[in-house]
Write an enzyme that holds these catalytic residues in place. Structure first.
Site, PDB file in Angstrom:
ATOM      1  CG  HIS A 283      -2.022   0.933   1.229  1.00 19.94           C
ATOM      2  ND1 HIS A 283      -2.275   1.796   0.197  1.00 19.94           N
ATOM      3  CD2 HIS A 283      -2.951   1.238   2.183  1.00 19.94           C
ATOM      4  CE1 HIS A 283      -3.301   2.569   0.506  1.00 19.94           C
ATOM      5  NE2 HIS A 283      -3.721   2.253   1.715  1.00 19.94           N
ATOM      6  CG  HIS A 322      -3.244   2.041  -9.609  1.00 19.27           C
ATOM      7  ND1 HIS A 322      -4.567   1.900  -9.299  1.00 19.27           N
ATOM      8  CD2 HIS A 322      -2.678   2.687  -8.550  1.00 19.27           C
ATOM      9  CE1 HIS A 322      -4.793   2.436  -8.114  1.00 19.27           C
ATOM     10  NE2 HIS A 322      -3.663   2.920  -7.636  1.00 19.27           N
ATOM     11  CG  ASP A 378       3.795   4.927  -4.749  1.00 19.19           C
ATOM     12  OD1 ASP A 378       3.769   5.944  -4.043  1.00 19.19           O
ATOM     13  OD2 ASP A 378       3.075   3.937  -4.565  1.00 19.19           O
TER      14      ASP A 378
HETATM   15  N1  CMC Z   1       5.956  -4.664 -13.756  1.00 22.47           N
HETATM   16  C1  CMC Z   1       5.873  -5.675 -14.651  1.00 22.47           C
HETATM   17  N2  CMC Z   1       4.748  -6.323 -14.966  1.00 22.47           N
HETATM   18  C2  CMC Z   1       3.635  -5.901 -14.330  1.00 22.47           C
HETATM   19  C3  CMC Z   1       3.638  -4.854 -13.401  1.00 22.47           C
HETATM   20  C4  CMC Z   1       4.865  -4.226 -13.130  1.00 22.47           C
HETATM   21  N3  CMC Z   1       4.923  -3.215 -12.252  1.00 22.47           N
HETATM   22  N4  CMC Z   1       2.390  -4.670 -12.933  1.00 22.47           N
HETATM   23  C5  CMC Z   1       1.629  -5.573 -13.554  1.00 22.47           C
HETATM   24  N5  CMC Z   1       2.374  -6.314 -14.394  1.00 22.47           N
HETATM   25  C6  CMC Z   1       1.922  -7.378 -15.329  1.00 22.47           C
HETATM   26  C7  CMC Z   1       1.552  -8.628 -14.547  1.00 22.47           C
HETATM   27  O1  CMC Z   1       2.652  -9.492 -14.445  1.00 22.47           O
HETATM   28  C8  CMC Z   1       0.470  -9.186 -15.419  1.00 22.47           C
HETATM   29  O2  CMC Z   1       1.068  -9.750 -16.556  1.00 22.47           O
HETATM   30  P1  CMC Z   1       0.489 -11.121 -17.217  1.00 22.47           P
HETATM   31  O3  CMC Z   1      -0.877 -10.726 -17.722  1.00 22.47           O
HETATM   32  O4  CMC Z   1       1.452 -11.459 -18.271  1.00 22.47           O
HETATM   33  O5  CMC Z   1       0.420 -12.113 -16.093  1.00 22.47           O
HETATM   34  C9  CMC Z   1      -0.284  -7.952 -15.917  1.00 22.47           C
HETATM   35  O6  CMC Z   1       0.701  -6.911 -15.894  1.00 22.47           O
HETATM   36  C10 CMC Z   1      -1.466  -7.555 -15.050  1.00 22.47           C
HETATM   37  O7  CMC Z   1      -0.996  -7.295 -13.731  1.00 22.47           O
HETATM   38  P2  CMC Z   1      -1.746  -7.676 -12.394  1.00 22.47           P
HETATM   39  O8  CMC Z   1      -0.743  -8.166 -11.405  1.00 22.47           O
HETATM   40  O9  CMC Z   1      -2.936  -8.532 -12.675  1.00 22.47           O
HETATM   41  O10 CMC Z   1      -2.283  -6.274 -11.958  1.00 22.47           O
HETATM   42  P3  CMC Z   1      -2.894  -5.908 -10.523  1.00 22.47           P
HETATM   43  O11 CMC Z   1      -3.975  -4.936 -10.786  1.00 22.47           O
HETATM   44  O12 CMC Z   1      -3.215  -7.109  -9.717  1.00 22.47           O
HETATM   45  O13 CMC Z   1      -1.644  -5.216  -9.820  1.00 22.47           O
HETATM   46  C11 CMC Z   1      -0.187  -3.606  -8.908  1.00 22.47           C
HETATM   47  C12 CMC Z   1      -1.537  -3.869  -9.598  1.00 22.47           C
HETATM   48  C13 CMC Z   1      -0.105  -2.119  -8.540  1.00 22.47           C
HETATM   49  C14 CMC Z   1      -0.092  -4.413  -7.614  1.00 22.47           C
HETATM   50  C15 CMC Z   1       0.935  -3.998  -9.888  1.00 22.47           C
HETATM   51  O14 CMC Z   1       0.817  -3.277 -11.075  1.00 22.47           O
HETATM   52  C16 CMC Z   1       2.321  -3.818  -9.281  1.00 22.47           C
HETATM   53  O15 CMC Z   1       2.797  -4.703  -8.552  1.00 22.47           O
HETATM   54  N6  CMC Z   1       2.975  -2.654  -9.534  1.00 22.47           N
HETATM   55  C17 CMC Z   1       4.268  -2.390  -8.945  1.00 22.47           C
HETATM   56  C18 CMC Z   1       4.098  -1.922  -7.514  1.00 22.47           C
HETATM   57  C19 CMC Z   1       3.592  -0.504  -7.430  1.00 22.47           C
HETATM   58  O16 CMC Z   1       4.097   0.386  -8.096  1.00 22.47           O
HETATM   59  N7  CMC Z   1       2.599  -0.280  -6.532  1.00 22.47           N
HETATM   60  C20 CMC Z   1       2.062   1.059  -6.295  1.00 22.47           C
HETATM   61  C21 CMC Z   1       0.610   1.175  -6.657  1.00 22.47           C
HETATM   62  S1  CMC Z   1       0.075   2.873  -6.617  1.00 22.47           S
HETATM   63  C22 CMC Z   1      -0.074   3.241  -4.915  1.00 22.47           C
HETATM   64  C23 CMC Z   1      -1.469   3.182  -4.366  1.00 22.47           C
HETATM   65  O17 CMC Z   1      -2.372   3.785  -4.965  1.00 22.47           O
HETATM   66  O18 CMC Z   1      -1.654   2.520  -3.295  1.00 22.47           O
END
Ligand code: CMC
Length: 443
Positions: A283, A322, A378
């Site tokens: 978070h 995100h 971030d």
């Molecule tokens: N780098 C590389 N690949 C990614 C990333 C990333 N940062 N984020 C998502 N993906 C890929 C993921 O591997 C998946 O690929 P595939 O379809 O081939 O399996 C696809 O994109 C969809 O991702 P997801 O994991 O289903 O997306 P999610 O909505 O569950 O995750 C997230 C969202 C924010 C947790 C993720 O994008 C992530 O881990 N980002 C990096 C951490 C980050 O910057 N977090 C801050 C969020 S903003 C702060 C807030 O508002 O709280």
């Protein structure tokens, strides 16, 4: 409404064909009409779907509440597909351009922008409640020298409930107002005390002659000068960052505040739950991870190799992607502009070149565009915090300070909402049943 289209609803009421969902339970062959209002079906309406009279009824399963609205709210609007963020209907871009954090806090808490008199009264009330009880200072002194500032903030926000027991009277609008003011006013003081404690420096008392962000900078960085003079550019940059972080509808920490607050506990304890939730790396902690990633990349030349690692699944591009925004995070766009203004004062953080090039290359790459991965809030905020000489442990605290107004606004809305009940989800029980106790010698 056409009488003919009305049908028996699963909850025993009546729905029309146009605004309902027709559901057939294939276990029994029975059909039901479930009402749709505001694009939503009520989970309790499914309870009437049963296989027998003594059946509990159908539940919905939604770990992480990914498709469940748990409240009605008018505080914050997010359209992730379109990249829109609004507080009380005002676009975040306009607020960042034209407003101040304290005015935005008023907007979130009260629902409308203040007029000049209201803003002056609000500013006065906040400014005159920035001091904390001396015993809180002693309490902070009791932490180890290397205690994490988020842990200290969590404890001191919770401890505030013992100093203001009258806040327990959550039915009293006056008490609610003063609790809101006290939290928004005192959280920066608690945050700065935690920072100074880590450095072994004396705590600096609030300076009522300074602005809200200016006073925070003074409490953080004042040394021997008689009065601290914050650089107006840094003051403004901080104000904008705080506007951006003030609220983000039903995120993990806001959900914690509402869930804990639904037990009718005092607001300090409810907000302490929000601080605890924000502390988690999924978070509030991602900005820290971005900096660690930029440190590891080290030079612009290493970017292609790093991105290959991301695409192979060995790495994650932190600060990208995100859960809600599947377009550019509107907060990232504003922060990016902010970065240059801060670096004018502090000198450029050498990691900025790596970050900008990384963003450019990722946005040119099908892997990221196909997955709708764009920079989030971030990606750049950590660079600014680092340029301000803040240790990484303080980054999440810098998020907690402005999010306090969002938590407070959401708490106020929750306690005054007639639909609020104690939050109490259901479960799908997967354990054993009806076992007879076995004496220890027989196990
Ligand atoms: N780098 C590389 N690949 C990614 C990333 C990333 N940062 N984020 C998502 N993906 C890929 C993921 O591997 C998946 O690929 P595939 O379809 O081939 O399996 C696809 O994109 C969809 O991702 P997801 O994991 O289903 O997306 P999610 O909505 O569950 O995750 C997230 C969202 C924010 C947790 C993720 O994008 C992530 O881990 N980002 C990096 C951490 C980050 O910057 N977090 C801050 C969020 S903003 C702060 C807030 O508002 O709280």
């Amino acid at each position: 409404m056409n009488e003919e289209t009305k049908q028996e609803r699963a909850d025993g009421g009546v729905a029309t064909a146009q605004d309902s969902l027709s559901v057939t339970d294939n276990r029994t062959g029975e059909s039901y009409e479930v009402e749709i209002t505001e694009g939503t079906a009520k989970a309790m309406d499914f309870r009437g779907i049963k296989v027998s009279e003594d059946d509990f009824g159908l539940m919905t399963y939604d770990p992480a509440f990914t498709n469940t609205a748990h409240c009605r709210s008018s505080v914050c609007f997010v359209d992730g597909e379109a990249g829109i963020l609004e507080y009380r209907g005002y676009p975040i871009e306009q607020l960042c351009e034209q407003s101040t954090y304290l005015e935005v806090a008023y907007l979130l808490v009260k629902g409308e922008l203040p007029n000049a008199v209201q803003l002056s009264d609000w500013t006065h009330d906040i400014t005159h409640h920035t001091y904390v009880h001396e015993n809180i200072k002693k309490f902070v002194e009791g932490f180890r020298y290397d205690a994490h500032p988020m842990g200290m903030l969590l404890a001191t926000v919770g401890a505030m409930s013992t100093f203001y027991p009258e806040a327990k009277d959550i039915e009293d609008a006056n008490e609610r107002y003063w609790a809101a003011v006290r939290m928004i006013a005192k959280v920066p003081t608690l945050a700065a005390f935690a920072f100074r404690h880590n450095l072994g420096l004396p705590y600096i008392y609030p300076d009522n002659d300074l602005s809200y962000p200016g006073n925070f900078l003074s409490m953080m960085f004042k040394m021997t000068e008689v009065s601290y003079e914050p650089d107006p550019r840094i003051e403004r940059a901080l104000d904008v960052l705080w506007i951006l972080h003030a609220d983000h509808e039903q995120n993990c920490s806001t959900n914690a505040v509402r869930g804990v607050g639904s037990s009718q506990v005092d607001p300090y304890s409810a907000v302490a739950a929000g601080v605890a939730a924000l502390y988690g790396p999924l978070h509030g902690g991602a900005n820290e991870a971005v900096l660690r990633m930029l440190d590891r990349i080290e030079t612009v030349e290493n970017i292609p190799g790093f991105l290959d690692g991301v695409k192979n699944g060995d790495e994650r591009l932190m600060g990208f992607g995100h859960r809600v925004y599947k377009n550019y995070d509107p907060r990232a766009r504003v922060i990016k502009k902010n970065v240059d203004e801060v670096f004018e004062v502090t000198g450029k953080n050498p990691k900025l070149d790596i970050a900008t090039e990384l963003e450019k290359r990722a946005l040119d790459d099908d892997y990221f565009t196909e997955r709708k991965l764009y920079p989030n809030v971030d990606f750049y905020s950590g660079l600014i915090y680092e340029a301000l000489n803040l240790p990484t442990d303080m980054f999440t605290v810098m998020f907690a300070i402005p999010r306090t107004s969002g938590w407070v606004a959401q708490w106020l809305e929750m306690v005054q909402d007639e639909e609020t009940k104690i939050a109490r989800p259901r479960q799908i029980y997967t354990g054993e049943r009806e076992r007879d106790y076995v004496a220890i010698e027989e196990r």
